[in-house]
Scaffold this motif. Structure first.
Motif, PDB file in Angstrom:
ATOM      1  N   ASP A 115      69.164  -1.671   7.183  1.00  0.00           N
ATOM      2  CA  ASP A 115      67.754  -1.502   7.545  1.00  0.00           C
ATOM      3  C   ASP A 115      67.082  -0.635   6.472  1.00  0.00           C
ATOM      4  N   MET A 116      66.123  -1.198   5.759  1.00  0.00           N
ATOM      5  CA  MET A 116      65.429  -0.482   4.691  1.00  0.00           C
ATOM      6  C   MET A 116      63.949  -0.280   5.018  1.00  0.00           C
ATOM      7  N   THR A 117      63.608  -0.400   6.284  1.00  0.00           N
ATOM      8  CA  THR A 117      62.227  -0.236   6.724  1.00  0.00           C
ATOM      9  C   THR A 117      61.676   1.122   6.306  1.00  0.00           C
ATOM     10  N   ASN A 118      60.471   1.093   5.715  1.00  0.00           N
ATOM     11  CA  ASN A 118      59.752   2.300   5.310  1.00  0.00           C
ATOM     12  C   ASN A 118      60.396   3.046   4.145  1.00  0.00           C
ATOM     13  N   SER A 119      61.360   2.449   3.472  1.00  0.00           N
ATOM     14  CA  SER A 119      61.843   3.059   2.238  1.00  0.00           C
ATOM     15  C   SER A 119      60.838   2.747   1.135  1.00  0.00           C
ATOM     16  N   LEU A 120      60.873   3.524   0.078  1.00  0.00           N
ATOM     17  CA  LEU A 120      59.992   3.321  -1.072  1.00  0.00           C
ATOM     18  C   LEU A 120      60.847   2.992  -2.287  1.00  0.00           C
ATOM     19  N   ILE A 121      60.592   1.834  -2.894  1.00  0.00           N
ATOM     20  CA  ILE A 121      61.273   1.445  -4.121  1.00  0.00           C
ATOM     21  C   ILE A 121      60.230   1.313  -5.221  1.00  0.00           C
ATOM     22  N   TYR A 122      60.466   1.987  -6.335  1.00  0.00           N
ATOM     23  CA  TYR A 122      59.598   1.787  -7.487  1.00  0.00           C
ATOM     24  C   TYR A 122      60.466   1.518  -8.713  1.00  0.00           C
ATOM     25  N   SER A 123      59.943   0.674  -9.594  1.00  0.00           N
ATOM     26  CA  SER A 123      60.790   0.170 -10.671  1.00  0.00           C
ATOM     27  C   SER A 123      60.026   0.000 -11.974  1.00  0.00           C
ATOM     28  N   ILE A 124      60.691   0.362 -13.051  1.00  0.00           N
ATOM     29  CA  ILE A 124      60.161   0.163 -14.389  1.00  0.00           C
ATOM     30  C   ILE A 124      60.555  -1.216 -14.929  1.00  0.00           C
ATOM     31  N   GLY A 125      61.304  -1.972 -14.149  1.00  0.00           N
ATOM     32  CA  GLY A 125      61.779  -3.279 -14.589  1.00  0.00           C
ATOM     33  C   GLY A 125      60.651  -4.266 -14.854  1.00  0.00           C
ATOM     34  N   CYS A 126      60.770  -5.006 -15.934  1.00  0.00           N
ATOM     35  CA  CYS A 126      59.765  -6.019 -16.260  1.00  0.00           C
ATOM     36  C   CYS A 126      59.722  -7.095 -15.180  1.00  0.00           C
ATOM     37  N   HIS A 127      58.543  -7.448 -14.738  1.00  0.00           N
ATOM     38  CA  HIS A 127      58.309  -8.497 -13.742  1.00  0.00           C
ATOM     39  C   HIS A 127      58.916  -8.186 -12.376  1.00  0.00           C
ATOM     40  N   SER A 128      59.223  -6.922 -12.125  1.00  0.00           N
ATOM     41  CA  SER A 128      59.728  -6.553 -10.802  1.00  0.00           C
ATOM     42  C   SER A 128      58.656  -6.745  -9.734  1.00  0.00           C
ATOM     43  N   GLY A 129      57.394  -6.863 -10.153  1.00  0.00           N
ATOM     44  CA  GLY A 129      56.315  -7.105  -9.208  1.00  0.00           C
ATOM     45  C   GLY A 129      55.615  -8.430  -9.423  1.00  0.00           C
ATOM     46  N   PHE A 130      56.288  -9.354 -10.123  1.00  0.00           N
ATOM     47  CA  PHE A 130      55.676 -10.649 -10.410  1.00  0.00           C
ATOM     48  C   PHE A 130      55.922 -11.603  -9.251  1.00  0.00           C
ATOM     49  N   ASN A 131      54.856 -11.904  -8.521  1.00  0.00           N
ATOM     50  CA  ASN A 131      54.967 -12.761  -7.353  1.00  0.00           C
ATOM     51  C   ASN A 131      54.615 -14.202  -7.709  1.00  0.00           C
ATOM     52  N   ILE A 132      55.473 -15.133  -7.304  1.00  0.00           N
ATOM     53  CA  ILE A 132      55.253 -16.550  -7.574  1.00  0.00           C
ATOM     54  C   ILE A 132      54.877 -17.236  -6.267  1.00  0.00           C
ATOM     55  N   PRO A 133      53.615 -17.610  -6.089  1.00  0.00           N
ATOM     56  CA  PRO A 133      53.206 -18.286  -4.853  1.00  0.00           C
ATOM     57  C   PRO A 133      54.047 -19.531  -4.609  1.00  0.00           C
ATOM     58  N   VAL A 134      54.344 -19.797  -3.363  1.00  0.00           N
ATOM     59  CA  VAL A 134      55.223 -20.920  -3.013  1.00  0.00           C
ATOM     60  C   VAL A 134      54.715 -22.230  -3.611  1.00  0.00           C
ATOM     61  N   GLY A 135      53.417 -22.445  -3.588  1.00  0.00           N
ATOM     62  CA  GLY A 135      52.877 -23.691  -4.102  1.00  0.00           C
ATOM     63  C   GLY A 135      53.022 -23.857  -5.601  1.00  0.00           C
ATOM     64  N   ASP A 136      53.245 -22.747  -6.312  1.00  0.00           N
ATOM     65  CA  ASP A 136      53.395 -22.801  -7.767  1.00  0.00           C
ATOM     66  C   ASP A 136      54.846 -22.705  -8.219  1.00  0.00           C
ATOM     67  N   PRO A 148      58.788  -9.075  -5.017  1.00  0.00           N
ATOM     68  CA  PRO A 148      57.762  -8.680  -4.041  1.00  0.00           C
ATOM     69  C   PRO A 148      57.990  -9.296  -2.660  1.00  0.00           C
ATOM     70  N   GLN A 149      58.423 -10.565  -2.636  1.00  0.00           N
ATOM     71  CA  GLN A 149      58.707 -11.206  -1.351  1.00  0.00           C
ATOM     72  C   GLN A 149      59.886 -10.534  -0.659  1.00  0.00           C
ATOM     73  N   ALA A 150      60.914 -10.209  -1.439  1.00  0.00           N
ATOM     74  CA  ALA A 150      62.098  -9.567  -0.870  1.00  0.00           C
ATOM     75  C   ALA A 150      61.757  -8.193  -0.296  1.00  0.00           C
ATOM     76  N   PHE A 151      60.994  -7.407  -1.047  1.00  0.00           N
ATOM     77  CA  PHE A 151      60.599  -6.084  -0.561  1.00  0.00           C
ATOM     78  C   PHE A 151      59.793  -6.196   0.732  1.00  0.00           C
ATOM     79  N   ALA A 152      58.875  -7.150   0.766  1.00  0.00           N
ATOM     80  CA  ALA A 152      58.034  -7.323   1.948  1.00  0.00           C
ATOM     81  C   ALA A 152      58.866  -7.717   3.168  1.00  0.00           C
ATOM     82  N   ARG A 153      59.831  -8.617   2.968  1.00  0.00           N
ATOM     83  CA  ARG A 153      60.653  -9.074   4.090  1.00  0.00           C
ATOM     84  C   ARG A 153      61.532  -7.956   4.640  1.00  0.00           C
ATOM     85  N   LYS A 154      61.892  -7.009   3.780  1.00  0.00           N
ATOM     86  CA  LYS A 154      62.703  -5.870   4.227  1.00  0.00           C
ATOM     87  C   LYS A 154      61.832  -4.691   4.667  1.00  0.00           C
TER      88      LYS A 154
END
Length: 236
Positions: A115-136, A148-154
């Protein structure tokens, strides 16, 4: 968020790093430990030590001591970490371990039983926040999920980069400096600090401390993005 009245009191942290981001990882680790441990712990000897996977900058990925994806899985999925700073190479759906060979996937994070609810993850990794919409997304090519999807689901609050994030080999610079600023500001004062407020202040300080703004500096400011509970507050 409602159950905690918007305030999270963190008690544990994880920091990773290697190569040119080792200096930033060590600096962030020191700040997190200072925030997690009150001054009185110095006398009592019970200060909190952040869990870490940080390789010396001089260590080669091929060295026997280089940490692997399994090492990261054990630290990230095997125990609760309220605060996590992931420094290393990323793609939209995977993180490269210190051995520069093995990877941890965003899908593994989603499937981890922890359970990782309410944890804070921040990252210097390239494209760690690059979200790809399902339609694309391209079947068989685009990661599912991306970070971003994984973080949101957790139910994780994240501060991540939507594109390439840069550091410096010799000094703590660019995204390294921004995230170190953020870590310090997250624990400034004696009252709860809003995550979004700390990020905004970190960006303002970055601008104030940069005498000549160049393209790399602009990328640093623009790409670091808060995803998740913007009003969640961390008491560090």
């Amino acid at each position: 968020y409602i159950a905690t009245n918007g305030v999270i009191a963190p008690h544990s942290a994880l920091v990773t790093g290697y190569d040119f981001v080792t200096d930033a990882a060590n600096a962030v680790k020191s700040e997190l430990e200072g925030g997690l441990s009150p001054d009185a712990c110095q006398q009592a000897g019970d200060c909190v030590t952040a869990s870490s996977l940080i390789m010396p900058a001089s260590m080669l990925p091929s060295d026997a001591g280089a940490w692997t994806a399994n090492d990261l899985r054990a630290r990230l999925f095997g125990q609760r970490n309220d605060l996590v700073f992931l420094a290393g190479h990323f793609s939209a759906g995977s993180a490269v371990a210190g051995d520069n060979t093995t990877h941890v996937l965003a899908s593994e994070l989603v499937n981890a039983p922890l359970d990782m609810t309410n944890s804070l993850i921040y990252s210097i990794g390239c494209h760690s926040g690059f979200n790809i919409p399902v339609g694309d997304a391209i079947p068989g090519v685009s990661p599912e999920p991306d970070w971003p999807q994984a973080f949101a689901r957790k139910r994780i609050t994240s501060i991540v980069g939507t594109g390439y994030q840069y550091g410096d080999t010799e000094v703590v610079e660019y995204a390294e400096r921004l995230y170190l600023n953020f870590t310090r500001l997250l624990r400034t004062g004696d009252a709860p600090v809003a995550i979004g407020t700390a990020l905004l202040a970190a960006k303002q300080k970055y601008l104030a401390d940069t005498p000549q703004l160049r393209g790399m500096h602009e990328k640093t400011i623009l790409e670091a993005t808060l995803i998740g509970r913007a009003s969640c507050r961390e008491r560090v």
